[in-house]
Scaffold this motif. Structure first.
Motif, PDB file in Angstrom:
ATOM      1  N   ALA A 109       0.847  -1.197   0.000  1.00 37.87           N
ATOM      2  CA  ALA A 109       0.000   0.000   0.000  1.00 37.87           C
ATOM      3  C   ALA A 109       0.881   1.245   0.000  1.00 37.87           C
ATOM      4  CB  ALA A 109      -0.895  -0.009   1.237  1.00 37.87           C
ATOM      5  N   TYR A 110       0.511   2.233  -0.810  1.00 40.49           N
ATOM      6  CA  TYR A 110       1.305   3.462  -0.910  1.00 40.49           C
ATOM      7  C   TYR A 110       0.430   4.705  -0.852  1.00 40.49           C
ATOM      8  CZ  TYR A 110      -0.350   2.879  -5.680  1.00 40.49           C
ATOM      9  OH  TYR A 110      -1.154   2.683  -6.784  1.00 40.49           O
ATOM     10  N   GLY A 111      -0.886   4.551  -0.875  1.00 37.72           N
ATOM     11  CA  GLY A 111      -1.831   5.670  -0.816  1.00 37.72           C
ATOM     12  C   GLY A 111      -2.891   5.388   0.230  1.00 37.72           C
ATOM     13  N   SER A 112      -4.146   5.526  -0.151  1.00 39.92           N
ATOM     14  CA  SER A 112      -5.231   5.371   0.820  1.00 39.92           C
ATOM     15  C   SER A 112      -5.329   3.966   1.410  1.00 39.92           C
ATOM     16  CB  SER A 112      -6.571   5.769   0.192  1.00 39.92           C
ATOM     17  OG  SER A 112      -6.888   4.930  -0.904  1.00 39.92           O
TER      18      SER A 112
ATOM     19  N   LEU B 238      -4.522  14.902   2.341  1.00 35.62           N
ATOM     20  CA  LEU B 238      -4.137  15.173   3.728  1.00 35.62           C
ATOM     21  C   LEU B 238      -4.076  13.893   4.559  1.00 35.62           C
ATOM     22  CD1 LEU B 238      -6.081  18.498   4.481  1.00 35.62           C
ATOM     23  CD2 LEU B 238      -3.660  18.207   3.892  1.00 35.62           C
ATOM     24  N   ASN B 239      -5.038  12.993   4.389  1.00 38.30           N
ATOM     25  CA  ASN B 239      -5.017  11.726   5.123  1.00 38.30           C
ATOM     26  C   ASN B 239      -3.787  10.894   4.764  1.00 38.30           C
ATOM     27  OD1 ASN B 239      -7.362  12.161   6.584  1.00 38.30           O
ATOM     28  ND2 ASN B 239      -8.669  11.200   5.050  1.00 38.30           N
ATOM     29  N   THR B 240      -3.434  10.881   3.489  1.00 41.70           N
ATOM     30  CA  THR B 240      -2.252  10.127   3.068  1.00 41.70           C
ATOM     31  C   THR B 240      -0.989  10.760   3.639  1.00 41.70           C
ATOM     32  OG1 THR B 240      -3.392   9.453   1.040  1.00 41.70           O
ATOM     33  CG2 THR B 240      -0.999   9.193   1.089  1.00 41.70           C
ATOM     34  N   ALA B 241      -0.883  12.072   3.587  1.00 40.20           N
ATOM     35  CA  ALA B 241       0.288  12.764   4.142  1.00 40.20           C
ATOM     36  C   ALA B 241       0.394  12.529   5.651  1.00 40.20           C
ATOM     37  CB  ALA B 241       0.211  14.258   3.834  1.00 40.20           C
ATOM     38  N   ARG B 242      -0.735  12.564   6.353  1.00 36.74           N
ATOM     39  CA  ARG B 242      -0.724  12.304   7.807  1.00 36.74           C
ATOM     40  C   ARG B 242      -0.256  10.891   8.111  1.00 36.74           C
ATOM     41  NH1 ARG B 242      -6.079  14.495   7.793  1.00 36.74           N
ATOM     42  NH2 ARG B 242      -5.890  16.727   8.054  1.00 36.74           N
TER      43      ARG B 242
ATOM     44  N   SER C 234       4.197  16.127   1.175  1.00 34.49           N
ATOM     45  CA  SER C 234       4.219  17.007   2.351  1.00 34.49           C
ATOM     46  C   SER C 234       4.073  18.466   1.951  1.00 34.49           C
ATOM     47  CB  SER C 234       5.516  16.819   3.139  1.00 34.49           C
ATOM     48  OG  SER C 234       5.564  15.538   3.702  1.00 34.49           O
ATOM     49  N   SER C 235       4.752  18.860   0.895  1.00 31.97           N
ATOM     50  CA  SER C 235       4.667  20.237   0.404  1.00 31.97           C
ATOM     51  C   SER C 235       3.246  20.554  -0.057  1.00 31.97           C
ATOM     52  CB  SER C 235       5.664  20.433  -0.733  1.00 31.97           C
ATOM     53  OG  SER C 235       5.505  21.696  -1.319  1.00 31.97           O
ATOM     54  N   LEU C 236       2.651  19.623  -0.782  1.00 31.89           N
ATOM     55  CA  LEU C 236       1.279  19.815  -1.238  1.00 31.89           C
ATOM     56  C   LEU C 236       0.317  19.878  -0.060  1.00 31.89           C
ATOM     57  CD1 LEU C 236      -0.645  20.028  -3.681  1.00 31.89           C
ATOM     58  CD2 LEU C 236      -0.834  17.525  -3.594  1.00 31.89           C
ATOM     59  N   ALA C 237       0.496  18.997   0.921  1.00 35.81           N
ATOM     60  CA  ALA C 237      -0.376  18.984   2.098  1.00 35.81           C
ATOM     61  C   ALA C 237      -0.270  20.315   2.859  1.00 35.81           C
ATOM     62  CB  ALA C 237      -0.029  17.808   3.009  1.00 35.81           C
ATOM     63  N   SER C 238       0.937  20.846   2.978  1.00 34.10           N
ATOM     64  CA  SER C 238       1.126  22.134   3.655  1.00 34.10           C
ATOM     65  C   SER C 238       0.394  23.244   2.909  1.00 34.10           C
ATOM     66  CB  SER C 238       2.613  22.482   3.751  1.00 34.10           C
ATOM     67  OG  SER C 238       3.256  21.579   4.612  1.00 34.10           O
ATOM     68  N   ALA C 239       0.521  23.241   1.588  1.00 37.12           N
ATOM     69  CA  ALA C 239      -0.166  24.257   0.783  1.00 37.12           C
ATOM     70  C   ALA C 239      -1.682  24.108   0.876  1.00 37.12           C
ATOM     71  CB  ALA C 239       0.288  24.166  -0.675  1.00 37.12           C
TER      72      ALA C 239
END
Length: 184
Positions: free
Chosen positions: A16-19, A155-159, A172-177
């Motif tokens: 698994a690499y995403g949701s 955001l859930n994937t980044a978390r 991470s950069s995208l989630a921050s933005a």
């Protein structure tokens, strides 16, 4: 939407690499951080259903060629493999943008296993490849599908990656933005 022949009388590892990392949807008796070589995680697939619509497609992750990807490997027990496969195929093979493959995966403890994975089909119409940060942000920000807002997916994937201690600079950069734009 080609399904590969997978034995249903033995345990099955799934990469698994995403949701799937934070919502696998099948029984697992073991899970471990894992790495696959030759592929990387990328928001490279237009979602017309789960995280967007045909009029306003969202973006979801694909396991794309090149690099290395850290994620999670789940081990489904033999008794649960038929139901796990049915769930995964219904979820991942809806439009044919993913190819079902078995890949060599290295678990955090050094074990090497063969794991089921879903890699992006670069020839599929939903494959968009590498987009600029701004274009990715624009598409994710305004898309909602049957599974909810595209922003939540990212955001859930980044978390989950943060929780696991798995670095992914682009996500991470995208989630921050996205967090900044939703707070405004």
């Amino acid at each position: 939407m080609t399904e590969i022949d997978i034995p249903t009388d033995a345990d099955l590892w799934v990469f698994a690499y995403g949701s799937l990392m934070w919502r696998p949807g099948f029984e697992a008796v073991e899970q471990a951080c894992a790495t696959v070589d030759g592929y990387h995680r990328a928001l490279c697939i237009e979602s017309h259903r789960h995280r967007g619509t045909p009029e306003r497609p969202g973006l979801v992750l694909g396991l794309d060629q090149g690099g290395t990807c850290c994620g999670v490997a789940f081990r489904a027990p033999a008794a649960a493999v038929p139901s796990a496969l049915a769930h995964l195929r219904e979820r991942e093979l809806v439009t044919g943008v993913y190819l079902e493959v078995m890949l060599p995966v290295t678990l955090a403890d050094g074990r090497r296993v063969s794991a089921l994975a879903y890699v992006v089909d670069r020839e599929h119409a939903q494959y968009v490849g590498l987009l600029s940060h701004d274009e990715t942000l624009r598409r994710v920000s305004g898309s909602v599908g049957l599974a909810g807002p595209n922003v939540d997916y990212v955001l859930n994937t980044a978390r989950e990656l943060d929780r696991l201690g798995v670095p992914d600079t682009a996500l991470s950069s995208l989630a921050s933005a996205l967090t900044v734009s939703t707070d405004e």
